[in-house]
Design an enzyme around this catalytic site. Structure first.
Site: not given
Ligand code: GLN
Ligand code: ZN
Length: 761
Positions: A568, A701
């Site tokens: 990223w 989500h």
């Molecule tokens: N530890 C991160 C969270 O809970 C993991 C986020 C993710 O996997 N994108 O936000």
């Protein structure tokens, strides 16, 4: 005479104007005329900025996604999006309905499902997948493109429309029934033919036809489809520049050299070694377009070295040589000039879209009129390149030595999983079906306001710490009340799971406006990994320790893994990705060991983006997985047997990488599974995946509350595949985008589902 052109320009605007206009339109705050005006202004500005080039791209602008635009131009629109019983339904509404599942005019809540979104090759851009059925038909809708061509011409420019080629378009799409999409090619080609004829009528000489699938492994039938298509389009009244990018052609070079097109664009950053062969294999009249400026990163090009290589080619090809960035500049930020806070030395090493085009015109002048015409530009460029090579901020001998000293033992736990698991069970007392969460709790307006005030120096560090501690206390209290078994501190202090660590590591820089479109109106600002990575001090220990001090329950330490941090970020081009990854791994390893020393018994290392780094060609996967998994192991495995390592991946495709996932040897892996009814666990089952698994039992989500009964049902399904003793109960992913009002009832049902199942045992 080398000719310059560009494959595409970032459409979002230097200040993300497009994003803000899109979102206002979706909220009903502006109308379609205002949105259209914003688009027109951006296009006009971008053409002006590209005006020194010989050819300007047209058709690279989009209100959401260029693949979706192609679907509309070809009349391939999912029928569910069209019929909305709405008399004044416009094409724009339909367009956004395919993109987002609803348009701003859909006042009822009857949401139709959006088109599927997926990664554009190996970039972080996501496109809307074209949908096909056996009955798909196509018809030309070229008004928008033609309009933009006339707009561009009013800039007095030589325009070069950019379209997605027929074979790539089909290849990227998905059949919604059992038919074979390749069978649609003969229906599709006449529409392309008609489009090319219309472009010719509009006075266009060259059309850029993107066929990036040529850098992937292609079956024979797809190779034949390419030959068939370009034979079909051979007599079109425009010249076709067939564009490939993101990698070498390999065996597809033989395919391309047979296609009856007027020119070929090759990514000469990633396929420099193929340039000579390509030139040899193309007809003597063919244009050879070389992508000599990296369109995927933010580094200045070494212009003198490029010229040393390019000058003989220019001599040989003369006006047949075109030069361009390697791919569309969609993948880089717009303008470096807006950056006011970047360290000047680091800034001098960088080039965003504008600066890349300046580099291109400098190269052109040097090639066409001699280097002395641009001697000051070349000199300034050389100074920057040298400064970057020599900078002590880039080169840290201690880190380089540490990477050189890596041995396999660094990636190995002391004992195997079975032994560790027993020790961990004694050390960390946990019930059957232990419940936990993935790490983050809601990032409330209050949290964001506190962070902003701290960043603006409006509150002191100690005030900020106090505010974050209150948030941690709140999250811990809620989890205690819910009766979760393994607690987290909630990640209130983190803006982003990569940026948070990048800001504390040496070797990272951050831009203010370095936004890149990820999809639709969503933009990301990848941190810039510029130097050898080191960790001056512990990054998370004090927050985790504070959280642990508030509870008797085990507190899970929360880190982002090296592969995800790498994938990223904008990465270095002066060393292999693997080397940067190992450096990150050593830094995270130190953090893991510090957490362990501070009494943290469970440490989760998130690798959300591990899959994203997979190379385009499957033949290269093994090499990537080898160093990626080794990096994870180095970061995780320096702990005692009774410390429990978790990892989390928020996706669900493990079929083709399951053995690599098993090699990570995390004691517990939490994954996304709820939407698949636990069928995704089949691959873990068939592989006899040996360690603990937490298959997500509800989808974070959506705001919907999962019922206890549904969660019980899912866990029972999971237990048919994985022994109950090795199952954990958790949501699919972190909860930072949710509200507490949604989180509490969902977790309540999750905890009571686990309790119900324990009682049945
Ligand atoms: N530890 C991160 C969270 O809970 C993991 C986020 C993710 O996997 N994108 O936000
Ligand atoms: Zn996740």
């Amino acid at each position: 005479m080398a000719i310059t052109h560009n494959l595409g320009f970032p459409r979002i605007g230097a200040q993300r104007e497009l994003k803000f206009a899109q979102e206002k339109y979706w909220r009903g705050e502006i109308d379609s005329t205002e949105l259209a005006t914003c688009g027109k202004q951006l296009r006009s500005k971008h053409w002006q900025q590209q005006s020194p080039l010989d050819f300007l791209p047209v058709g690279d602008f989009s209100f959401y996604d260029q693949v979706l635009d192609m679907s509309f131009a070809l009349g391939n629109i999912p029928s569910r999006a069209v019929n909305q019983n709405n008399a004044n339904n416009t094409e724009l509404d339909t367009y956004f309905r395919v993109a987002r599942g609803r348009s701003s005019k859909d006042t009822d809540n009857s949401c139709i499902h959006a088109g599927e979104m997926t990664k554009w090759f190996d970039t972080n851009y996501h496109y809307i997948v074209p949908e096909f059925t056996q009955d798909s038909t196509f018809s030309l809708h070229s008004e928008k493109l033609l309009l933009q061509i006339s707009e561009a011409k009013s800039h007095g420019a030589n325009v070069k429309p950019v379209i997605i080629g027929p074979v790539t378009y089909l290849h990227l799409g998905k059949e919604k029934d059992t038919s074979n999409k390749l069978a649609l090619l003969d229906r599709l080609l006449p529409v392309y033919q008609q489009l090319l004829a219309e472009l010719a009528n509009a006075g266009v000489e060259w059309v850029q036809v993107d066929e990036p699938i040529l850098v992937t492994e292609l079956d024979q039938e797809w190779k034949q489809a390419l030959e068939h298509s370009y034979q079909f389009l051979k007599n079109s009244p425009v010249k076709l520049l067939l564009a490939t990018y993101f990698g070498p052609l390999q065996d597809n070079l033989a395919v391309i050299s047979q296609l009856p097109v007027s020119g070929v664009h090759l990514d000469a950053i990633n396929a420099k070694h193929e340039v000579a062969d390509l030139i040899k294999s193309l007809p003597a009249s063919s244009v050879v377009s070389l992508g000599v400026i990296n369109g995927r990163n933010i580094w200045k090009t070494d212009l003198s070295t490029t010229l040393n290589w390019l000058e003989p080619i220019a001599n040989e090809l003369q006006e047949r040589l075109w030069i361009a960035p390697s791919c569309s500049l969609l993948h880089v930020p717009v303008d470096l000039e807006s950056e006011e806070q970047l360290d000047p030395e680091i800034k001098s090493w960088l080039a965003f879209a504008h600066q890349k085009l300046d580099e291109l015109t400098t190269l052109q002048t040097a090639l066409n009129e001699g280097r002395n015409k641009v001697s000051s530009e070349l000199e300034a460029n050389q100074t920057a390149i040298n400064s970057r090579h020599q900078s002590t901020r880039v080169n840290n001998p201690v880190v380089q030595q540490a990477v050189a000293n890596i041995t396999p033992s660094l990636g190995q736990r002391q004992s195997n999983f079975n032994t560790r698991s027993k020790l961990q069970k004694e050390h960390i007392k946990l019930p059957l079906y232990p419940t936990t969460s993935i790490g983050s709790f809601p990032q409330t307006a209050q949290i964001r306001a506190a962070r902003l005030r701290y960043k603006k120096d409006q509150i002191s560090e100690s005030d900020y710490t106090l505010l974050m501690q209150q948030e941690i206390q709140y999250a811990v209290d809620q989890q205690e009340a819910l009766g979760l078994d393994v607690l987290v501190h909630g990640e209130a202090e983190r803006n982003d799971m990569v940026e948070y660590f990048g800001e504390q590591l040496q070797g990272y820089a951050f831009s203010q406006f370095g936004w890149v479109q990820s999809y639709g109106s969503r933009c990301v600002k990848p941190p810039i990994l510029f130097g050898d990575i080191s960790r001056p001090k512990a990054m998370t220990v004090k927050w985790t320790q504070y959280a642990q001090s508030l509870t008797e329950k085990p507190m899970k330490g929360m880190l982002t893994g090296p592969v995800t941090i790498l994938n990223w970020s904008f990465v270095r081009d002066d060393q292999p990705r693997s080397l940067s990854c190992y450096q990150l791994a050593l830094a995270i390893r130190e953090e893991v060991q510090d957490l362990e020393k501070a009494g943290v018994n469970i440490i989760q290392i998130d690798e959300a983006a591990l899959r994203e780094g997979l190379p385009l060609r499957q033949s290269q996967w093994q090499e990537y997985l080898q160093w990626a998994i080794e990096s994870f192991r180095i970061s995780a495995n320096g702990v005692e047997d009774n410390t429990q390592i978790h990892t989390h991946m928020c996706y669900s495709e493990f079929n083709d990488i399951i053995s690599a996932i098993a090699d990570m040897d995390a004691d517990v892996i939490t994954i996304e599974t709820s939407r698949s009814d636990m069928e995704l666990l089949d691959v873990f089952d068939h592989f006899n995946y040996p360690n603990d698994i937490g298959p997500g039992v509800y989808d974070i989500h959506t705001p919907n509350t999962p019922t206890q009964a549904h969660i019980v049902e899912l866990i029972e399904k999971a237990a048919q595949r994985i022994p109950a003793e090795r199952l954990w109960i958790n949501p699919d992913c972190g909860l930072k985008t949710r509200q507490w009002e949604e989180v509490i009832p969902a977790l309540q049902n999750m905890v009571s589902a686990a309790q119900t199942l324990r009682q049945q045992k």
